[in-house]
Design an enzyme around this catalytic site. Sequence first.
Site, PDB file in Angstrom:
ATOM      1  CG  PHE A 118     -38.103  40.586   2.559  1.00 31.62           C
ATOM      2  CD1 PHE A 118     -37.461  40.649   1.495  1.00 31.62           C
ATOM      3  CD2 PHE A 118     -38.664  38.923   3.231  1.00 31.62           C
ATOM      4  CE1 PHE A 118     -37.660  39.227   0.800  1.00 31.62           C
ATOM      5  CE2 PHE A 118     -37.947  38.419   2.306  1.00 31.62           C
ATOM      6  CZ  PHE A 118     -38.221  38.326   0.797  1.00 31.62           C
ATOM      7  CD  GLU A 170     -42.273  32.691  -9.100  1.00 31.63           C
ATOM      8  OE1 GLU A 170     -41.750  32.066  -9.055  1.00 31.63           O
ATOM      9  OE2 GLU A 170     -42.373  34.282  -9.780  1.00 31.63           O
ATOM     10  N   GLY A 202     -34.467  45.694  -6.700  1.00 33.83           N
ATOM     11  CA  GLY A 202     -34.386  44.961  -7.700  1.00 33.83           C
ATOM     12  C   GLY A 202     -35.268  43.736  -8.466  1.00 33.83           C
ATOM     13  CD  GLU A 207     -33.867  36.027 -10.154  1.00 33.66           C
ATOM     14  OE1 GLU A 207     -32.584  35.512 -10.904  1.00 33.66           O
ATOM     15  OE2 GLU A 207     -34.677  36.139 -10.418  1.00 33.66           O
ATOM     16  NE  ARG A 229     -35.044  39.480 -15.186  1.00 35.43           N
ATOM     17  CZ  ARG A 229     -35.641  38.388 -15.071  1.00 35.43           C
ATOM     18  NH1 ARG A 229     -36.820  38.123 -16.069  1.00 35.43           N
ATOM     19  NH2 ARG A 229     -35.548  37.367 -14.354  1.00 35.43           N
ATOM     20  CB  CYS A 289     -40.640  39.370  -8.858  1.00 33.68           C
ATOM     21  SG  CYS A 289     -40.409  37.576  -9.208  1.00 33.68           S
ATOM     22  CG  LEU A 307     -39.950  29.559  -7.757  1.00 38.08           C
ATOM     23  CD1 LEU A 307     -39.338  28.844  -9.232  1.00 38.08           C
ATOM     24  CD2 LEU A 307     -39.462  27.922  -6.908  1.00 38.08           C
TER      25      LEU A 307
END
Length: 452
Positions: free
Chosen positions: A255, A154, A263, A158, A339, A266, A156
């Site tokens: 980016f 995947e 963070g 968030e 996380r 992933c 994806l």
Amino acid sequence: MKLCVFGAGYVGLVAAACFAESGNSVTAVDVDTRKIEGLKNGIVPIYEPGLKELVLRNQSEGRLCFTTDVPDAVANALICFIAVGTPPGEDGSADLQYVLEVARSIGRSMSGYRIIVDKSTVPVGTADRVRAAVQEELDRRGAAFEFDVVSNPEFLKEGAAIDDFMKPDRVVIGTDNVRTAEIMKELYEPFMRKNNRMIVMDIRSAEMTKYAANAMLATRISFMNQIANLCERMGADVAAVREGIGSDSRIGYDFLFPGPGYGGSCFPKDVKALIRTAEECRYDFLLLKAVEEVNERQKEILAEKLIRILGSPDEEQPLTGRTVACWGLAFKPRTDDMREAPSLTIIERLLAAGATVRAHDPEALKEAKKLFGERIEYSSNQYDILAGADALVIITDWNEYRTPDFDRIKATLKQPLVVDGRNLYKPDRMKSAGFRYIPLGRSGNGIAGDGR
């Protein structure tokens, strides 16, 4: 098609809902009885824009259901997706116990041909281990059912997961079977209406692609953070530098925003896992080790700036008696995920320095209370935490923080000090408005400009 998805977490739930939205019959399976009962009653356990509406609609229309009954789910599915967690072990390697347990449960339950798809982020060679685990269970049963194992990583983001799934940049399919590749193409065809972005390759290359993609993005982030830190010392402006290098079509703008470090679920995990995979092959991945070290240091920078500006140098806890207001707790906007969030390191450092910390986040306050308890103060109003605070530090770039009421901020803070870890505002405007504004990598600010 009839599908089952093992794991009703972030990846599994998004995949299940989106596959159901395209007309498939999908059963989401999880061992967490409480989570499954909640989903049956319309309680979605994670925050992701658009996900709850998608789950409820497809559930009400009978295309999506939830269960803890593994044999029933496998019996009614042609394709079984494995989308469970692969948390990092103590050595940084991906823990595959949940993936392999699902594989074994499929082997114990299957009654005919199945396609078993690794959707979890897994190291190279995992498909071989999944295949072996399934075969072991079939042999134990004396069964001889045919099956294929596919890698389908995947990609994806968030906060934008639904769009990413429904309108993907690419879908990577790793398989050594032409028939299986055609079935997977048929499954993803509804998401390819405007442009075919399907990439079919061998299984090990597909497994590597996921790690390589995340490691590359993490590298770009760490590189730009280092450039920002150097800009502060050289009197350059990282915003201008980003524009200059991003205009190069070979580089692009994505980016390249400096910040307090990456963070989430992933990048940190996948960088560690790829380093560990390299070590197992007796290869020293020096670049990724540096990326990881840079990121850990970057998480300290905002706290260091505050300690330098507000602290008493002779004190063991230099921020004793100081209050710091934090805007943003989640590792990125449009999620409640904390996380590996930079806010964890920043707030722990501020607390260790003796500061009183107040925090606001549009979605992550509930999660923050689990992590910090009563050690910090919380408010659902971003301005309430400013009253009498010595500084405002911006950690996450939520839209709510981009055009705030600056007059209210200035009037509410004890002193007009803003440490901006996301470079949301223009330094000249902040200065003319009477703020002491400390961004990252902007001319005349930061470590060199404010540390002397």
